[in-house]
Design a protein around this motif. Structure first.
Motif, PDB file in Angstrom:
ATOM      1  N   LEU A  56      43.125  19.839  12.576  1.00  0.00           N
ATOM      2  CA  LEU A  56      43.101  21.267  12.315  1.00  0.00           C
ATOM      3  C   LEU A  56      43.172  21.563  10.818  1.00  0.00           C
ATOM      4  CD1 LEU A  56      45.432  22.618  15.155  1.00  0.00           C
ATOM      5  CD2 LEU A  56      43.011  23.157  14.860  1.00  0.00           C
ATOM      6  N   SER A  57      43.932  20.777  10.106  1.00  0.00           N
ATOM      7  CA  SER A  57      44.042  20.987   8.660  1.00  0.00           C
ATOM      8  C   SER A  57      42.716  20.717   7.956  1.00  0.00           C
ATOM      9  CB  SER A  57      45.136  20.090   8.075  1.00  0.00           C
ATOM     10  OG  SER A  57      46.388  20.412   8.642  1.00  0.00           O
ATOM     11  N   VAL A  58      42.026  19.656   8.376  1.00  0.00           N
ATOM     12  CA  VAL A  58      40.732  19.336   7.767  1.00  0.00           C
ATOM     13  C   VAL A  58      39.702  20.411   8.111  1.00  0.00           C
ATOM     14  CG1 VAL A  58      38.839  17.672   7.724  1.00  0.00           C
ATOM     15  CG2 VAL A  58      41.206  16.867   7.731  1.00  0.00           C
ATOM     16  N   VAL A  59      39.673  20.834   9.370  1.00  0.00           N
ATOM     17  CA  VAL A  59      38.743  21.885   9.777  1.00  0.00           C
ATOM     18  C   VAL A  59      39.040  23.180   9.024  1.00  0.00           C
ATOM     19  CG1 VAL A  59      38.046  23.359  11.705  1.00  0.00           C
ATOM     20  CG2 VAL A  59      38.257  20.888  12.035  1.00  0.00           C
ATOM     21  N   ALA A  60      40.311  23.485   8.841  1.00  0.00           N
ATOM     22  CA  ALA A  60      40.679  24.686   8.089  1.00  0.00           C
ATOM     23  C   ALA A  60      40.108  24.639   6.673  1.00  0.00           C
ATOM     24  CB  ALA A  60      42.198  24.826   8.044  1.00  0.00           C
ATOM     25  N   ALA A  61      40.136  23.444   6.070  1.00  0.00           N
ATOM     26  CA  ALA A  61      39.644  23.303   4.703  1.00  0.00           C
ATOM     27  C   ALA A  61      38.124  23.408   4.615  1.00  0.00           C
ATOM     28  CB  ALA A  61      40.098  21.962   4.124  1.00  0.00           C
ATOM     29  N   GLN A  62      37.418  23.201   5.734  1.00  0.00           N
ATOM     30  CA  GLN A  62      35.961  23.195   5.719  1.00  0.00           C
ATOM     31  C   GLN A  62      35.345  24.384   6.457  1.00  0.00           C
ATOM     32  OE1 GLN A  62      33.974  19.441   6.062  1.00  0.00           O
ATOM     33  NE2 GLN A  62      35.835  18.279   5.734  1.00  0.00           N
ATOM     34  N   THR A  63      36.175  25.392   6.718  1.00  0.00           N
ATOM     35  CA  THR A  63      35.699  26.661   7.285  1.00  0.00           C
ATOM     36  C   THR A  63      36.345  27.794   6.492  1.00  0.00           C
ATOM     37  OG1 THR A  63      37.486  26.612   8.939  1.00  0.00           O
ATOM     38  CG2 THR A  63      35.328  25.746   9.615  1.00  0.00           C
ATOM     39  N   GLN A  64      35.849  29.004   6.702  1.00  0.00           N
ATOM     40  CA  GLN A  64      36.382  30.143   5.951  1.00  0.00           C
ATOM     41  C   GLN A  64      36.963  31.246   6.831  1.00  0.00           C
ATOM     42  OE1 GLN A  64      33.041  28.937   5.049  1.00  0.00           O
ATOM     43  NE2 GLN A  64      34.277  27.606   3.734  1.00  0.00           N
ATOM     44  N   ARG A  65      36.420  31.427   8.033  1.00  0.00           N
ATOM     45  CA  ARG A  65      36.757  32.605   8.827  1.00  0.00           C
ATOM     46  C   ARG A  65      37.371  32.286  10.176  1.00  0.00           C
ATOM     47  NH1 ARG A  65      34.431  34.510  13.031  1.00  0.00           N
ATOM     48  NH2 ARG A  65      32.684  33.078  12.784  1.00  0.00           N
ATOM     49  N   VAL A  66      36.907  31.250  10.814  1.00  0.00           N
ATOM     50  CA  VAL A  66      37.250  30.987  12.206  1.00  0.00           C
ATOM     51  C   VAL A  66      38.741  30.710  12.364  1.00  0.00           C
ATOM     52  CG1 VAL A  66      36.870  28.487  12.169  1.00  0.00           C
ATOM     53  CG2 VAL A  66      36.368  29.788  14.246  1.00  0.00           C
ATOM     54  N   LYS A  67      39.312  31.196  13.478  1.00  0.00           N
ATOM     55  CA  LYS A  67      40.723  30.923  13.764  1.00  0.00           C
ATOM     56  C   LYS A  67      40.872  29.529  14.369  1.00  0.00           C
ATOM     57  CE  LYS A  67      43.177  35.120  13.600  1.00  0.00           C
ATOM     58  NZ  LYS A  67      44.591  35.479  13.735  1.00  0.00           N
ATOM     59  N   LEU A  90      50.195  25.792   7.686  1.00  0.00           N
ATOM     60  CA  LEU A  90      48.750  25.905   7.794  1.00  0.00           C
ATOM     61  C   LEU A  90      48.315  27.372   7.841  1.00  0.00           C
ATOM     62  CD1 LEU A  90      46.186  24.272   7.931  1.00  0.00           C
ATOM     63  CD2 LEU A  90      46.411  24.181  10.427  1.00  0.00           C
ATOM     64  N   ASP A  91      49.125  28.218   8.439  1.00  0.00           N
ATOM     65  CA  ASP A  91      48.797  29.640   8.476  1.00  0.00           C
ATOM     66  C   ASP A  91      48.822  30.239   7.072  1.00  0.00           C
ATOM     67  OD1 ASP A  91      48.181  31.847  10.351  1.00  0.00           O
ATOM     68  OD2 ASP A  91      50.018  32.740   9.537  1.00  0.00           O
ATOM     69  N   LEU A  92      49.788  29.836   6.257  1.00  0.00           N
ATOM     70  CA  LEU A  92      49.852  30.314   4.874  1.00  0.00           C
ATOM     71  C   LEU A  92      48.652  29.821   4.075  1.00  0.00           C
ATOM     72  CD1 LEU A  92      53.657  29.776   4.238  1.00  0.00           C
ATOM     73  CD2 LEU A  92      52.465  31.988   4.150  1.00  0.00           C
ATOM     74  N   ILE A  93      48.301  28.559   4.246  1.00  0.00           N
ATOM     75  CA  ILE A  93      47.177  27.991   3.487  1.00  0.00           C
ATOM     76  C   ILE A  93      45.872  28.677   3.850  1.00  0.00           C
ATOM     77  CG2 ILE A  93      45.777  25.898   3.205  1.00  0.00           C
ATOM     78  CD1 ILE A  93      48.408  24.297   3.482  1.00  0.00           C
ATOM     79  N   THR A  94      45.718  29.015   5.139  1.00  0.00           N
ATOM     80  CA  THR A  94      44.448  29.594   5.608  1.00  0.00           C
ATOM     81  C   THR A  94      44.417  31.109   5.550  1.00  0.00           C
ATOM     82  OG1 THR A  94      45.241  29.653   7.906  1.00  0.00           O
ATOM     83  CG2 THR A  94      44.082  27.659   7.180  1.00  0.00           C
ATOM     84  N   GLY A  95      45.492  31.737   5.119  1.00  0.00           N
ATOM     85  CA  GLY A  95      45.516  33.188   5.067  1.00  0.00           C
ATOM     86  C   GLY A  95      45.624  33.847   6.430  1.00  0.00           C
ATOM     87  N   GLY A  96      46.306  33.187   7.368  1.00  0.00           N
ATOM     88  CA  GLY A  96      46.563  33.809   8.671  1.00  0.00           C
ATOM     89  C   GLY A  96      45.556  33.469   9.740  1.00  0.00           C
ATOM     90  N   ARG A  97      45.055  32.231   9.751  1.00  0.00           N
ATOM     91  CA  ARG A  97      44.025  31.853  10.724  1.00  0.00           C
ATOM     92  C   ARG A  97      44.533  30.954  11.847  1.00  0.00           C
ATOM     93  NH1 ARG A  97      39.285  28.982   8.940  1.00  0.00           N
ATOM     94  NH2 ARG A  97      40.105  28.398   6.900  1.00  0.00           N
ATOM     95  N   VAL A  98      45.836  30.799  11.996  1.00  0.00           N
ATOM     96  CA  VAL A  98      46.371  29.828  12.947  1.00  0.00           C
ATOM     97  C   VAL A  98      47.136  30.528  14.067  1.00  0.00           C
ATOM     98  CG1 VAL A  98      47.906  27.839  13.234  1.00  0.00           C
ATOM     99  CG2 VAL A  98      46.528  28.073  11.152  1.00  0.00           C
ATOM    100  N   GLU A  99      46.875  30.099  15.297  1.00  0.00           N
ATOM    101  CA  GLU A  99      47.671  30.495  16.454  1.00  0.00           C
ATOM    102  C   GLU A  99      48.182  29.221  17.113  1.00  0.00           C
ATOM    103  OE1 GLU A  99      48.182  33.527  16.425  1.00  0.00           O
ATOM    104  OE2 GLU A  99      46.387  34.530  15.671  1.00  0.00           O
ATOM    105  N   LEU A 100      49.119  29.365  18.057  1.00  0.00           N
ATOM    106  CA  LEU A 100      49.737  28.187  18.654  1.00  0.00           C
ATOM    107  C   LEU A 100      49.580  28.202  20.170  1.00  0.00           C
ATOM    108  CD1 LEU A 100      51.413  25.605  18.460  1.00  0.00           C
ATOM    109  CD2 LEU A 100      53.478  27.027  18.568  1.00  0.00           C
ATOM    110  N   GLY A 101      48.682  27.356  20.654  1.00  0.00           N
ATOM    111  CA  GLY A 101      48.642  27.062  22.080  1.00  0.00           C
ATOM    112  C   GLY A 101      49.686  25.999  22.359  1.00  0.00           C
ATOM    113  N   LEU A 102      50.536  26.239  23.362  1.00  0.00           N
ATOM    114  CA  LEU A 102      51.704  25.381  23.558  1.00  0.00           C
ATOM    115  C   LEU A 102      51.872  25.041  25.027  1.00  0.00           C
ATOM    116  CD1 LEU A 102      54.172  24.117  22.082  1.00  0.00           C
ATOM    117  CD2 LEU A 102      55.386  26.274  22.511  1.00  0.00           C
ATOM    118  N   GLY A 103      52.249  23.794  25.288  1.00  0.00           N
ATOM    119  CA  GLY A 103      52.495  23.364  26.657  1.00  0.00           C
ATOM    120  C   GLY A 103      53.804  22.629  26.784  1.00  0.00           C
ATOM    121  N   ALA A 104      54.268  22.509  28.027  1.00  0.00           N
ATOM    122  CA  ALA A 104      55.527  21.825  28.281  1.00  0.00           C
ATOM    123  C   ALA A 104      55.395  20.315  28.194  1.00  0.00           C
ATOM    124  CB  ALA A 104      56.076  22.228  29.657  1.00  0.00           C
TER     125      ALA A 104
END
Length: 511
Positions: A56-67, A90-104
């Motif tokens: 996710l960090s690498v993809v964040a660095a190589q995209t501009q808009r997508v969440k 990662l949310d700070l680095i991307t300017g608010g592009r991260v959400e958290l899908g979470l499982g048990a």
């Protein structure tokens, strides 16, 4: 019901360790075609998959808009304090592009084999509830040290922060009642997959979430409904088994009928991703029309209450009356022989939440009525010579008003229960529920189901008339006659269904 969320579309890509460059390229393609979200599964015990947070960090660095999000993060192998700080960073680095899908952590034996805690299913759900509380405290900058005692996680004076760039949503992958109830109480979204929860199961699961939300003092509409979906852009019917038009129809129905508002395509095929972007545009347009039509109907509905007739007392959802004027000389439905259900109790009261179940049926029908008007308009444009016949056919084939499977060349040889998502959900899920819940509704439901077959035949007649017009064997008058018959038949059916079902839906629930 339609919870009114903005529509979001994305991809669920396989983080294959043997093709990292291709995975990143597919994520970039997701952004390039205009989709909104990229997601990856998170199975840290599986060496054939890339680590989700690194990827996710690498993809964040190589995209501009997508969440970006995990789909879903494996909590037992990711400590909640560390996970919260990873998300916030990662949310700070991307300017608010991260959400958290979470499982048990569904594969509990694999977790234990990789030095994670050995938990039962029940213990893993308790741990998840504790972890959500911890992560939200980490993301809250105000206050002193975090102190949360728990059975699985105890935090004793941990420092807060960093705070993410935006309010990160926590979306839970959930299927069983206890997890669904947890979603209703605490989560920002529900993230199931169609392979584990088919369209006919969504209503029952949504009901558990909604009831838990209400019990916790929350508005169920606060909870986004996401859906991992898979399918093929070929085939002759079934859920997401056909051309783009079928996908648009079915996802529109799920949005308006079940409240789903985020669709995430599980595919690593670039062509599928490009075509899904076209589907996204079509669903957005169809839902926008439906929502606008629903608001107009609600605002003007009181004037038609006396004509609709059935609901009484404090029931404020007003069924749409049947058309006052018939367009066709042919009458296929014997309206005088239609059975009626039990008379509503005039002294009964309904909560706003209960009333939504009946209103959403009217909203879906208003969408079908609006698109029928568009069909009539196209026919008249052809008649006036302002639109070519071939172009008109292309427009009609993209309409989502089809009550039955109206995609050319894919008619079933016998009656097919999956004619459209709207009717298939009614036939397979809603109608059986109403039969069980109130035996007095059985004659009504049986009649509605029979009328589905008649409407299918009428729609086929419209298509045949249009084909005949295009190939020169028919005339515009023949097409007009077919559309007039559809107008009378479909609008009469929709009015009858609302008259008989809006109150039972409020009283009995969707499922």
């Amino acid at each position: 019901m339609d919870y009114g969320h903005e529509l979001v579309f994305g991809t669920f890509l396989t983080p294959a360790v043997d093709a990292p460059d291709r995975v990143i390229a597919l994520a970039q393609l997701t952004e390039q075609v205009g989709l909104d979200l990229v997601s990856f599964q998170d199975h840290p015990y599986q060496p054939r998959l890339l680590d989700a947070w690194t990827l996710l960090s690498v993809v964040a660095a190589q995209t501009q808009r997508v969440k970006l999000t995990t789909n879903v993060a494996n909590l037992p192998l990711r400590h909640p304090v560390v996970l919260a700080r990873s998300v916030a960073t990662l949310d700070l680095i991307t300017g608010g592009r991260v959400e958290l899908g979470l499982g048990a952590g569904g594969f509990l034996e694999a977790v234990a084999a990789n030095a994670g805690p050995r938990l039962t299913t029940g213990q893993s759900i308790t741990a998840l509830e504790e972890a959500i509380a911890i992560m939200r405290e980490v993301w809250t900058p105000e206050g002193g040290g975090i102190r949360l005692p728990g059975k699985h996680y105890t935090v004793s004076g941990a420092k807060r922060g960093p705070a993410p760039a935006h309010d990160v949503s926590i979306w839970l992958g959930a299927y069983k009642p206890r997890m669904l109830a947890l979603t209703g109480r605490l989560a920002d979204g529900w993230l199931p997959s169609s392979g584990y929860a088919g369209p006919d199961q969504l209503a029952a699961m949504n009901k558990v979430i909604d009831e838990a939300a209400v019990e916790a003092g929350r508005d169920p509409a606060e909870i986004r409904r996401l859906y991992n979906v898979g399918g093929r852009f070929s085939g002759g019917g079934g859920f997401l088994q056909g051309p783009e038009e079928l996908w648009i129809d079915q996802l529109t129905e799920l949005t308006l009928g079940e409240g789903m508002s985020t669709y995430i395509l599980a595919s690593d095929n670039p062509d599928d991703i490009r075509r899904f972007a076209e589907v996204a545009a079509g669903v957005r347009e169809a839902v926008s029309v439906a929502r606008a039509g629903g608001r107009v109907a609600a605002a003007g509905g009181a004037a038609g209450g006396a004509a609709a007739g059935r609901p009484a007392g404090g029931f404020t959802v007003v069924p749409t009356p049947p058309p006052a004027v018939r367009r066709s000389a042919v009458q296929l439905l014997d309206e005088a022989e239609r059975p009626t259900g039990p008379v509503p109790d005039p002294g009964r009261t309904y909560t706003p939440y209960q009333l939504q179940s009946g209103q959403h049926l009217i909203d879906v029908h208003d969408h079908l009525r609006a698109e029928l008007e568009q069909v009539r308009d196209l026919v008249e444009q052809v008649a006036a010579g302002t639109l070519g016949v071939g172009a008109a056919r292309s427009h009609i084939n993209t309409m989502t008003m089809r009550q039955n499977n109206w995609t050319l060349g894919t008619y079933c040889e016998s009656y097919c229960r999956l004619v459209t998502t709207h009717h298939s959900l009614e036939d397979a899920s809603l109608f059986p529920h109403l039969r069980r819940a109130d035996p007095a509704l059985v004659p009504v439901v049986d009649r509605l189901q029979e009328e589905h077959k008649i409407i299918h035949d009428v729609l086929e007649g419209v298509d045949k008339a249009l084909v005949a017009l295009v190939d020169g064997s028919g005339s515009i008058d023949g097409l007009r006659a077919a559309v007039d018959l559809l107008d009378d038949t479909l609008l009469s059916h929709l009015s009858y269904e609302e008259r008989e079902l809006v109150e039972p839906l409020a009283r009995l629930g969707v499922l």
